[in-house]
Structure formats: structure tokens, C-alpha cells
Motif scaffolding. Structure first.
Motif: not given
Length: 97
Positions: A7-17
Motif C-alpha cells: 500500500l505504501n499508505d503512510y503519508p509523508t507528514s507521518a513519516r517525517a513526524d
């Protein structure tokens, strides 16, 4: 059932956090940036984003004192969510640090 890696369903902002918090805990170095980036990639490959958000919510709400927080500390669903996240983080620790 879909796997998180499909899915690669993690948004960039969640990964950055995640990386930001990880670096705060592990030192703000280039090495920790690499390790923390690796860590969120491993977590995302093992845990779908909706389950990650559930676990993060449980961990956050469990900090609330009293009966409200107690509901997040004691239910089986809350324990399952946090255990899933902790297992994914432990695997990330082995692979990345």
C-alpha cells in the motif's frame, strides 16, 4: 488482506513526524537520520497505516490521567494495537540500528 508494503499508505507528514521524534530520542546526527528513516520504512512495511494510527492514538490517550486514560491502558484492543506497533519497532531496531 493487504500488506502495508503493498500500500505504501503512510503519508509523508507521518513519516517525517516519526523520523523527527526518533532523531530527538537518538541524537540529531546524519547517522540517526539514516537509521530513523530506515526504521519508519520497516514499520510501514509491517504495519498498515490505519493500525499505526490506532496504536499511536492509544499510546497518546493512555497518558491521560484517570478513568479516560484507563480505558486506553486496559482494553484488549488497546493492548493489541500497541503490541503490534512495538513488534514492528523492535524489528526496525534490529534491522536499522
Amino acid at each position: 488482506m493487504s500488506h502495508a508494503e503493498d500500500l505504501n499508505d503512510y503519508p509523508t507528514s507521518a513519516r517525517a513526524d516519526y523520523v523527527f521524534g526518533c532523531m530527538k530520542a537518538n541524537g540529531e546526527t546524519r547517522q540517526s537520520l539514516e537509521q530513523c528513516s530506515c526504521s519508519i520504512d520497516v514499520v510501514a512495511s509491517l504495519l498498515p497505516y490505519d493500525r499505526y494510527i490506532s496504536a499511536e492514538t492509544v499510546l497518546s490517550m493512555a497518558q491521560v490521567p484517570g478513568e479516560m486514560g484507563g480505558q486506553f491502558r486496559s482494553t484488549e484492543q488497546a493492548k493489541t494495537a500497541t503490541n503490534d506497533l512495538r513488534r514492528a519497532q523492535a524489528e526496525a531496531e534490529v534491522r536499522c540500528f
